[in-house]
Design an enzyme around this catalytic site. Structure first.
Site, PDB file in Angstrom:
ATOM      1  N   ASP A 226       0.865  -1.173   0.000  1.00 54.87           N
ATOM      2  CA  ASP A 226       0.000   0.000   0.000  1.00 54.87           C
ATOM      3  C   ASP A 226       0.901   1.223   0.000  1.00 54.87           C
ATOM      4  O   ASP A 226       1.495   1.580   1.020  1.00 54.87           O
ATOM      5  CB  ASP A 226      -0.922   0.007   1.219  1.00 54.87           C
ATOM      6  CG  ASP A 226      -1.999   1.086   1.117  1.00 54.87           C
ATOM      7  OD1 ASP A 226      -1.815   2.026   0.314  1.00 54.87           O
ATOM      8  OD2 ASP A 226      -3.004   1.000   1.839  1.00 54.87           O
ATOM      9  N   GLU A 228      -0.181   4.223  -0.978  1.00 51.53           N
ATOM     10  CA  GLU A 228      -1.203   5.258  -0.993  1.00 51.53           C
ATOM     11  C   GLU A 228      -1.787   5.407  -2.391  1.00 51.53           C
ATOM     12  O   GLU A 228      -1.076   5.480  -3.387  1.00 51.53           O
ATOM     13  CB  GLU A 228      -0.690   6.598  -0.461  1.00 51.53           C
ATOM     14  CG  GLU A 228      -1.815   7.619  -0.195  1.00 51.53           C
ATOM     15  CD  GLU A 228      -2.900   7.086   0.737  1.00 51.53           C
ATOM     16  OE1 GLU A 228      -3.779   6.341   0.258  1.00 51.53           O
ATOM     17  OE2 GLU A 228      -2.884   7.402   1.945  1.00 51.53           O
ATOM     18  N   ASN A 229      -3.125   5.387  -2.406  1.00 51.04           N
ATOM     19  CA  ASN A 229      -3.891   5.460  -3.648  1.00 51.04           C
ATOM     20  C   ASN A 229      -3.609   4.278  -4.571  1.00 51.04           C
ATOM     21  O   ASN A 229      -3.748   4.390  -5.791  1.00 51.04           O
ATOM     22  CB  ASN A 229      -3.629   6.778  -4.385  1.00 51.04           C
ATOM     23  CG  ASN A 229      -4.035   7.978  -3.565  1.00 51.04           C
ATOM     24  OD1 ASN A 229      -5.114   8.008  -2.992  1.00 51.04           O
ATOM     25  ND2 ASN A 229      -3.148   8.959  -3.475  1.00 51.04           N
ATOM     26  N   GLY A 312      -4.090   4.637   5.241  1.00 48.61           N
ATOM     27  CA  GLY A 312      -3.448   5.840   5.756  1.00 48.61           C
ATOM     28  C   GLY A 312      -4.404   6.956   6.081  1.00 48.61           C
ATOM     29  O   GLY A 312      -4.108   7.815   6.923  1.00 48.61           O
ATOM     30  N   ASP A 313      -5.580   6.966   5.417  1.00 49.93           N
ATOM     31  CA  ASP A 313      -6.588   7.987   5.701  1.00 49.93           C
ATOM     32  C   ASP A 313      -7.680   7.451   6.617  1.00 49.93           C
ATOM     33  O   ASP A 313      -8.784   7.963   6.646  1.00 49.93           O
ATOM     34  CB  ASP A 313      -7.192   8.512   4.399  1.00 49.93           C
ATOM     35  CG  ASP A 313      -7.849   7.405   3.564  1.00 49.93           C
ATOM     36  OD1 ASP A 313      -7.829   6.233   3.992  1.00 49.93           O
ATOM     37  OD2 ASP A 313      -8.378   7.719   2.478  1.00 49.93           O
ATOM     38  N   ASN A 434     -30.046 -20.689  18.431  1.00 51.51           N
ATOM     39  CA  ASN A 434     -31.372 -21.238  18.162  1.00 51.51           C
ATOM     40  C   ASN A 434     -31.313 -22.741  17.923  1.00 51.51           C
ATOM     41  O   ASN A 434     -32.020 -23.279  17.065  1.00 51.51           O
ATOM     42  CB  ASN A 434     -32.032 -20.536  16.972  1.00 51.51           C
ATOM     43  CG  ASN A 434     -32.477 -19.123  17.308  1.00 51.51           C
ATOM     44  OD1 ASN A 434     -32.674 -18.780  18.478  1.00 51.51           O
ATOM     45  ND2 ASN A 434     -32.636 -18.289  16.288  1.00 51.51           N
ATOM     46  N   HIS A 479     -25.516 -34.747  15.650  1.00 43.99           N
ATOM     47  CA  HIS A 479     -25.801 -34.665  14.225  1.00 43.99           C
ATOM     48  C   HIS A 479     -27.179 -35.260  13.979  1.00 43.99           C
ATOM     49  O   HIS A 479     -27.577 -36.255  14.597  1.00 43.99           O
ATOM     50  CB  HIS A 479     -24.729 -35.388  13.389  1.00 43.99           C
ATOM     51  CG  HIS A 479     -24.664 -36.876  13.592  1.00 43.99           C
ATOM     52  ND1 HIS A 479     -25.454 -37.771  12.896  1.00 43.99           N
ATOM     53  CD2 HIS A 479     -23.889 -37.627  14.420  1.00 43.99           C
ATOM     54  CE1 HIS A 479     -25.167 -39.000  13.275  1.00 43.99           C
ATOM     55  NE2 HIS A 479     -24.227 -38.948  14.201  1.00 43.99           N
ATOM     56  N   ASP A 505     -25.958 -40.558  18.247  1.00 42.15           N
ATOM     57  CA  ASP A 505     -25.743 -39.342  17.461  1.00 42.15           C
ATOM     58  C   ASP A 505     -25.044 -38.239  18.255  1.00 42.15           C
ATOM     59  O   ASP A 505     -24.543 -37.276  17.661  1.00 42.15           O
ATOM     60  CB  ASP A 505     -27.077 -38.794  16.947  1.00 42.15           C
ATOM     61  CG  ASP A 505     -27.737 -39.712  15.916  1.00 42.15           C
ATOM     62  OD1 ASP A 505     -27.069 -40.658  15.459  1.00 42.15           O
ATOM     63  OD2 ASP A 505     -28.919 -39.478  15.580  1.00 42.15           O
TER      64      ASP A 505
END
Length: 516
Positions: A226, A228-229, A312-313, A434, A479, A505
């Site tokens: 990175d 910048e831009n 950076g921003d 749930n 299961h 199970d």
């Protein structure tokens, strides 16, 4: 008499001085020792997991209660060692904590605090302190799990490269806790939280964001620069070949800038932080593209701030998992980088693998095989966020093997029980919601900890192991028709509570891991 006493005291004082001056036992050569010896010393060194100097015995990071703001520094267990996770667990036991500071272990004291607002993001918040447990050197520690809106920064630094000065940096991060938002970075940034133009950043990035230019090969994530831009894999943006790291749990990501030749240039390297060496994916000139009218990238115009987890921003839509990282003055040579990679691998990220025979040791890797007569070749695995029962064999894909492997952790709600962390999604756990069981990231909440904690018991069928829900007594992992639930024996609330085959199970063999 007085002269004899004076002599005696002189001897005592000398002995005391020698004892006090004797160095404490240290962990040997760590990454910053390696870089220092190569003539490219660390100017910043950050980790919540371990010391990055063999003799470092200062604090690694700071946590704070969410309710009252009370703070505590977390230190290594010994000089050069792993973080004292038990100290955090004790302090945060009754009041969830955030990571509020990550100390710089270098002499420069470039400590990272929670980032304030910037040009492209509001004020950030700290990461939950217990969201990312990891095993290193046989001990449990905690990484930094970044979600959108989280980030750390230091705009008042000492010793960080500026205006084209050569530097290097690496971070160990997760290759499967990523997204395509901007920007999961570690490294050199502006000192104003604003985008001040091309070349004003020099930070390593790990994400599935394909720069600003398109054309990336593969699905990512990619180790990128990175600047910048733009996120760059090469001077023109994307690489000509697929340089994805793949969704591996721990990635070593390296960016070096300014040392290729007299004209500068940058290089990117990557490796599996659990095994093997480094691969150089690019080494060449700085980008020639000019973005937003702000160029050029050569010569670089780094400002010397340090950022973690955002752009950076303060672009803060990214996610990522950070374990350790350093910045150096000057570009290390290949020998030093290779030695650091070997040190990282030797640290043992991920912990030991468990074997057959019911092992549930902390940090062990396991797979859970069904024991019902119908399903003895099937294992609990995650798929699209849900826990299901699926056939897994030696010929299954690597992804299937990873999805069916779990890391045993102390229970998030009670260390006497267990939580089961995804092998290939660090920081994500089996939890019920749930009645159904999902793989979800730990959000640091009390409720998540309760739902993700299970207590192993003797198998309900008379052998192997069953796992009872911590907060729903009498409900075990089960299961049922290919999906995984918590189920009560003979309950009437849900179809999966049927007493038919309930004992079989809810009984699983704790087997050796499909993905050690």
């Amino acid at each position: 008499m007085r002269s004899w006493l004076a002599l005696l005291w002189a001897v005592v004082i000398t002995v005391i001085t020698v004892v006090l001056a004797a160095p404490a036992n240290a962990a040997g050569s760590q990454p910053c020792d390696i870089y220092d010896a190569a003539g490219t010393p660390c100017v910043a060194a950050h980790s919540t997991v371990r010391a990055l100097y063999g003799n470092y015995d200062g604090p690694l990071y700071q946590v704070a209660h969410q309710s009252d703001g009370l703070i505590k520094d977390i230190w290594p267990l010994s000089p050069g060692g792993v973080a004292d996770a038990a100290a955090q667990d004790s302090f945060c036991a009754n009041d969830p904590c955030l990571i509020t500071k990550i100390y710089d272990q270098s002499p420069n004291h470039n400590d990272l605090a929670i980032e304030g607002s910037g040009q492209n993001g509001g004020a950030d918040v700290g990461a939950p302190a217990d969201a990312l447990p990891v095993t290193v050197q046989g001990h449990t520690a905690y990484g930094v799990m970044i979600s959108a809106g989280m980030g750390y920064r230091d705009n008042s630094t000492t010793g960080i490269s500026q205006n084209g000065e050569a530097e290097g940096m690496y971070m160990v991060a997760s290759g499967n806790h990523v997204n395509g938002s901007c920007c999961f970075d570690y490294g050199n940034a502006e000192k104003t939280n604003n985008d001040t133009g091309d070349g004003h950043m020099d930070a390593v990035n790990l994400s599935t964001r394909c720069g600003w230019f398109g054309g990336c090969k593969g699905t990512g994530p990619w180790v990128q620069a990175d600047l910048e831009n733009g996120l760059f894999q090469t001077s023109t943006g994307a690489n000509a070949t697929d340089v994805s790291t793949g969704p591996i749990p721990y990635v070593t990501a390296i960016l070096e800038n300014g040392g290729k030749d007299s004209a500068g240039g940058f290089a990117l390297k990557q490796g599996n932080a659990q095994s093997g060496g480094l691969t150089t994916t690019y080494s060449g000139p700085e980008p020639t593209i000019v973005q937003n009218g702000g160029g050029p990238y050569s010569p670089m115009s780094q400002e010397g701030g340090i950022v973690l987890g955002t752009g950076g921003d303060d672009s803060n839509g990214s996610i990522g998992s950070f374990f350790e990282g350093v910045m150096t003055s000057g570009v290390p040579g290949a020998g030093a980088d290779n030695a650091v990679q070997a040190n990282i691998v030797a640290a043992g990220y991920g912990g030991p693998s468990g074997g057959p025979g019911g092992e549930l040791a902390n940090g062990s890797a396991i797979s859970l095989r069904a024991t019902s007569p119908c399903c003895t070749a099937k294992y609990i695995r995650h798929y699209q966020g849900k826990a299901i029962l699926s056939p897994i064999t030696s010929s299954s894909s690597d992804v299937d093997h990873q999805d069916a492997t779990w890391i045993v952790r102390p229970g998030l709600a009670d260390g006497a029980c267990v939580s089961l962390e995804s092998r290939n999604y660090p920081g994500q756990y089996l939890r019920h919601y749930n009645g159904e069981i999902y793989k979800q990231p730990d959000d640091g909440s009390t409720q998540f900890g309760l739902d993700a904690t299970f207590c192993p018991t003797a198998g309900n069928s008379g052998s192997y192991t069953s796992f009872e829900s911590y907060n729903y007594a009498g409900y075990d992992i089960r299961h049922y028709q290919g999906t995984v639930y918590i189920a009560n024996d003979g309950g009437t609330t849900h179809p999966w509570d049927t007493a038919t085959l309930w004992a079989d199970d809810t009984t699983f063999q704790v087997a050796g891991p499909w993905a050690p």
